[in-house]
Design a protein around this motif. Sequence first.
Motif, PDB file in Angstrom:
ATOM      1  N   VAL A   1      -0.172  -8.072  -4.350  1.00 54.55           N
ATOM      2  CA  VAL A   1      -1.140  -7.572  -3.366  1.00 54.55           C
ATOM      3  C   VAL A   1      -1.413  -8.699  -2.366  1.00 54.55           C
ATOM      4  CG1 VAL A   1      -3.491  -6.709  -3.000  1.00 54.55           C
ATOM      5  CG2 VAL A   1      -2.224  -6.017  -5.053  1.00 54.55           C
ATOM      6  N   PRO A   2      -1.139  -8.482  -1.067  1.00 55.05           N
ATOM      7  CA  PRO A   2      -1.295  -9.573  -0.101  1.00 55.05           C
ATOM      8  C   PRO A   2      -2.773  -9.880   0.179  1.00 55.05           C
ATOM      9  CG  PRO A   2      -0.589  -7.577   1.023  1.00 55.05           C
ATOM     10  CD  PRO A   2      -0.662  -7.239  -0.437  1.00 55.05           C
TER      11      PRO A   2
ATOM     12  N   LEU B   1     -11.363  -1.678  -1.905  1.00 60.15           N
ATOM     13  CA  LEU B   1     -12.279  -1.905  -0.772  1.00 60.15           C
ATOM     14  C   LEU B   1     -13.657  -1.326  -1.073  1.00 60.15           C
ATOM     15  CD1 LEU B   1      -9.901  -1.275   2.262  1.00 60.15           C
ATOM     16  CD2 LEU B   1     -10.828  -3.464   1.472  1.00 60.15           C
TER      17      LEU B   1
ATOM     18  N   ARG C   1      -0.256   6.222  -4.864  1.00 63.35           N
ATOM     19  CA  ARG C   1      -0.966   5.539  -5.939  1.00 63.35           C
ATOM     20  C   ARG C   1      -1.500   4.184  -5.469  1.00 63.35           C
ATOM     21  NH1 ARG C   1      -0.220   1.470  -9.335  1.00 63.35           N
ATOM     22  NH2 ARG C   1       1.926   1.087  -8.678  1.00 63.35           N
ATOM     23  N   ARG C   2      -0.628   3.439  -4.773  1.00 64.19           N
ATOM     24  CA  ARG C   2      -1.062   2.116  -4.323  1.00 64.19           C
ATOM     25  C   ARG C   2      -2.066   2.210  -3.180  1.00 64.19           C
ATOM     26  NH1 ARG C   2       4.177   0.406  -3.825  1.00 64.19           N
ATOM     27  NH2 ARG C   2       5.168  -0.337  -5.716  1.00 64.19           N
TER      28      ARG C   2
ATOM     29  N   ARG D   1      -9.752   2.041  -3.313  1.00 70.28           N
ATOM     30  CA  ARG D   1     -10.705   1.831  -4.404  1.00 70.28           C
ATOM     31  C   ARG D   1     -11.178   0.373  -4.431  1.00 70.28           C
ATOM     32  NH1 ARG D   1      -7.791   0.809  -9.622  1.00 70.28           N
ATOM     33  NH2 ARG D   1      -7.495  -1.023  -8.310  1.00 70.28           N
TER      34      ARG D   1
ATOM     35  N   TYR E   1     -20.146  -3.977  -4.354  1.00 66.36           N
ATOM     36  CA  TYR E   1     -20.664  -5.227  -4.928  1.00 66.36           C
ATOM     37  C   TYR E   1     -21.311  -6.124  -3.865  1.00 66.36           C
ATOM     38  CZ  TYR E   1     -19.160  -4.210  -9.633  1.00 66.36           C
ATOM     39  OH  TYR E   1     -19.052  -3.641 -10.879  1.00 66.36           O
TER      40      TYR E   1
ATOM     41  N   TYR F   1      -4.020 -10.193  -8.173  1.00 71.10           N
ATOM     42  CA  TYR F   1      -3.370  -9.873  -6.907  1.00 71.10           C
ATOM     43  C   TYR F   1      -2.012 -10.581  -6.813  1.00 71.10           C
ATOM     44  CZ  TYR F   1      -6.979  -7.157  -4.432  1.00 71.10           C
ATOM     45  OH  TYR F   1      -7.831  -6.163  -4.010  1.00 71.10           O
TER      46      TYR F   1
ATOM     47  N   ALA G   1      -5.269   2.803  -4.768  1.00 69.00           N
ATOM     48  CA  ALA G   1      -5.783   1.601  -5.448  1.00 69.00           C
ATOM     49  C   ALA G   1      -6.423   0.656  -4.433  1.00 69.00           C
ATOM     50  CB  ALA G   1      -4.647   0.891  -6.203  1.00 69.00           C
ATOM     51  N   CYS G   2      -5.817   0.577  -3.254  1.00 67.88           N
ATOM     52  CA  CYS G   2      -6.349  -0.298  -2.206  1.00 67.88           C
ATOM     53  C   CYS G   2      -7.705   0.205  -1.711  1.00 67.88           C
ATOM     54  CB  CYS G   2      -5.336  -0.393  -1.065  1.00 67.88           C
ATOM     55  SG  CYS G   2      -5.935  -1.360   0.332  1.00 67.88           S
TER      56      CYS G   2
ATOM     57  N   LEU H   1       0.585  -8.810  -8.914  1.00 63.37           N
ATOM     58  CA  LEU H   1       0.991  -7.471  -8.447  1.00 63.37           C
ATOM     59  C   LEU H   1       1.522  -7.489  -7.017  1.00 63.37           C
ATOM     60  CD1 LEU H   1      -2.026  -5.402  -9.832  1.00 63.37           C
ATOM     61  CD2 LEU H   1       0.332  -5.294 -10.650  1.00 63.37           C
TER      62      LEU H   1
ATOM     63  N   TYR I   1     -15.449  -3.767  -3.133  1.00 61.73           N
ATOM     64  CA  TYR I   1     -15.970  -4.910  -2.350  1.00 61.73           C
ATOM     65  C   TYR I   1     -17.231  -4.518  -1.599  1.00 61.73           C
ATOM     66  CZ  TYR I   1     -11.356  -6.667  -3.482  1.00 61.73           C
ATOM     67  OH  TYR I   1     -10.225  -7.039  -4.159  1.00 61.73           O
TER      68      TYR I   1
ATOM     69  N   VAL J   1     -16.437  -9.492  -9.718  1.00 64.07           N
ATOM     70  CA  VAL J   1     -15.378  -9.159  -8.762  1.00 64.07           C
ATOM     71  C   VAL J   1     -14.296 -10.237  -8.712  1.00 64.07           C
ATOM     72  CG1 VAL J   1     -14.874  -8.662  -6.330  1.00 64.07           C
ATOM     73  CG2 VAL J   1     -16.980  -7.799  -7.359  1.00 64.07           C
TER      74      VAL J   1
ATOM     75  N   MET K   1       0.829  -1.219   0.000  1.00 58.47           N
ATOM     76  CA  MET K   1       0.000   0.000   0.000  1.00 58.47           C
ATOM     77  C   MET K   1       0.857   1.260   0.000  1.00 58.47           C
ATOM     78  SD  MET K   1      -3.089  -0.373   2.694  1.00 58.47           S
ATOM     79  CE  MET K   1      -4.102   1.092   2.489  1.00 58.47           C
TER      80      MET K   1
HETATM   81  C1  LIG Z   1     -14.848  -4.217  -9.767  1.00 59.40           C
HETATM   82  C2  LIG Z   1     -13.909  -5.334  -9.861  1.00 59.40           C
HETATM   83  C3  LIG Z   1     -12.447  -4.947  -9.776  1.00 59.40           C
HETATM   84  C4  LIG Z   1     -11.565  -5.297  -8.782  1.00 59.40           C
HETATM   85  C5  LIG Z   1     -11.876  -6.099  -7.569  1.00 59.40           C
HETATM   86  C6  LIG Z   1     -10.285  -4.773  -9.147  1.00 59.40           C
HETATM   87  C7  LIG Z   1      -9.100  -4.966  -8.418  1.00 59.40           C
HETATM   88  C8  LIG Z   1      -7.778  -4.573  -8.787  1.00 59.40           C
HETATM   89  N1  LIG Z   1      -6.878  -4.119  -7.874  1.00 59.40           N
HETATM   90  C9  LIG Z   1      -5.715  -3.797  -8.514  1.00 59.40           C
HETATM   91  C10 LIG Z   1      -4.552  -3.247  -7.954  1.00 59.40           C
HETATM   92  C11 LIG Z   1      -4.251  -3.003  -6.596  1.00 59.40           C
HETATM   93  N2  LIG Z   1      -4.940  -3.418  -5.500  1.00 59.40           N
HETATM   94  C12 LIG Z   1      -4.301  -3.021  -4.342  1.00 59.40           C
HETATM   95  C13 LIG Z   1      -4.843  -3.340  -3.032  1.00 59.40           C
HETATM   96  C14 LIG Z   1      -4.212  -3.552  -1.807  1.00 59.40           C
HETATM   97  N3  LIG Z   1      -2.874  -3.540  -1.525  1.00 59.40           N
HETATM   98  C15 LIG Z   1      -2.660  -3.773  -0.193  1.00 59.40           C
HETATM   99  O1  LIG Z   1      -1.558  -3.879   0.346  1.00 59.40           O
HETATM  100  C16 LIG Z   1      -3.916  -3.857   0.555  1.00 59.40           C
HETATM  101  C17 LIG Z   1      -3.959  -5.041   1.499  1.00 59.40           C
HETATM  102  C18 LIG Z   1      -4.953  -3.924  -0.573  1.00 59.40           C
HETATM  103  C19 LIG Z   1      -6.238  -3.120  -0.299  1.00 59.40           C
HETATM  104  C20 LIG Z   1      -7.124  -3.805   0.683  1.00 59.40           C
HETATM  105  C21 LIG Z   1      -3.153  -2.272  -4.733  1.00 59.40           C
HETATM  106  C22 LIG Z   1      -2.150  -1.579  -3.833  1.00 59.40           C
HETATM  107  C23 LIG Z   1      -3.110  -2.275  -6.154  1.00 59.40           C
HETATM  108  C24 LIG Z   1      -2.067  -1.642  -7.038  1.00 59.40           C
HETATM  109  C25 LIG Z   1      -0.884  -2.580  -7.140  1.00 59.40           C
HETATM  110  C26 LIG Z   1       0.170  -2.080  -8.081  1.00 59.40           C
HETATM  111  O2  LIG Z   1      -0.157  -1.567  -9.171  1.00 59.40           O
HETATM  112  O3  LIG Z   1       1.343  -2.181  -7.741  1.00 59.40           O
HETATM  113  C27 LIG Z   1      -5.870  -4.094  -9.905  1.00 59.40           C
HETATM  114  C28 LIG Z   1      -4.816  -3.904 -10.969  1.00 59.40           C
HETATM  115  C29 LIG Z   1      -5.110  -2.735 -11.886  1.00 59.40           C
HETATM  116  C30 LIG Z   1      -5.190  -1.436 -11.156  1.00 59.40           C
HETATM  117  O4  LIG Z   1      -4.246  -1.067 -10.424  1.00 59.40           O
HETATM  118  O5  LIG Z   1      -6.226  -0.782 -11.276  1.00 59.40           O
HETATM  119  C31 LIG Z   1      -7.151  -4.603 -10.073  1.00 59.40           C
HETATM  120  C32 LIG Z   1      -7.750  -5.114 -11.365  1.00 59.40           C
HETATM  121  N4  LIG Z   1     -10.417  -4.090 -10.315  1.00 59.40           N
HETATM  122  C33 LIG Z   1     -11.709  -4.175 -10.727  1.00 59.40           C
HETATM  123  O6  LIG Z   1     -12.197  -3.646 -11.785  1.00 59.40           O
END
Ligand SMILES: CCC1=C(C)/C(=C/C2=NC(=C\c3[nH]c(/C=C4\NC(=O)[C@H](C)[C@H]4CC)c(C)c3CCC(=O)O)/C(CCC(=O)O)=C2C)NC1=O
Length: 161
Positions: free
Chosen positions: A121-122, A85, A76-77, A83, A91, A116, A80-81, A119, A88, A108, A72
Amino acid sequence: MQDAITAVINSSDVQGKYLDAGALDKLKGYFQTGQIRVNAASKISANASVIVKDAVAKSLLYSSVTRPGGNMYTTRRYAACIRDLDYYLRYSTYAMLAGDASILDERVLNGLKETYNSLGVPSSSTIQAIQAMKEVTASLVGADAGKEMGVYFDYICSGLS
Ligand SMILES: CCC1=C(C)/C(=C/C2=NC(=C\c3[nH]c(/C=C4\NC(=O)[C@H](C)[C@H]4CC)c(C)c3CCC(=O)O)/C(CCC(=O)O)=C2C)NC1=O
């Protein structure tokens, strides 16, 4: 996407039967909880960003994922996290209104675990955050609706684990 009504009708239709007592009971339960579902959806939409913020504060903030090297880390990250949540929560609210989890599979969970993994993502931290969102949501909408929302939050967690 299915809902509680189409699920019951489809299963009677494939057997070429009218709705039997069990099917009618399921429908009755769904209609009786209609007001609870709509009220909960209304409270959740009015408070979505607070729910997400409180859940993050309860679970992820100041943990290893928000520190340098964590997934996180960087704005930017982090964004993204947050977003994710919000996805989730939104939906799960749709699924709770429909009384059916199929929308979660289709929109979803499809390909999510692979994304995940690639990338870094844990999933475990994501699951913790979803569980925190479950508690925060239940305290907002009350026990009955909270339990129903919990079904769909848990569904996403099992899809991620
Ligand atoms: C509607 C359906 C839908 C989902 C579910 C979705 C998820 C999703 N989460 C992403 C990234 C990501 N998701 C996270 C989430 C997290 N990192 C953490 O450490 C936390 C534990 C956690 C938040 C709880 C992060 C940080 C990224 C960016 C990772 C990166 O680009 O390095 C990506 C990659 C593309 C992007 O960055 O937008 C997708 C596709 N996209 C969708 O369209």
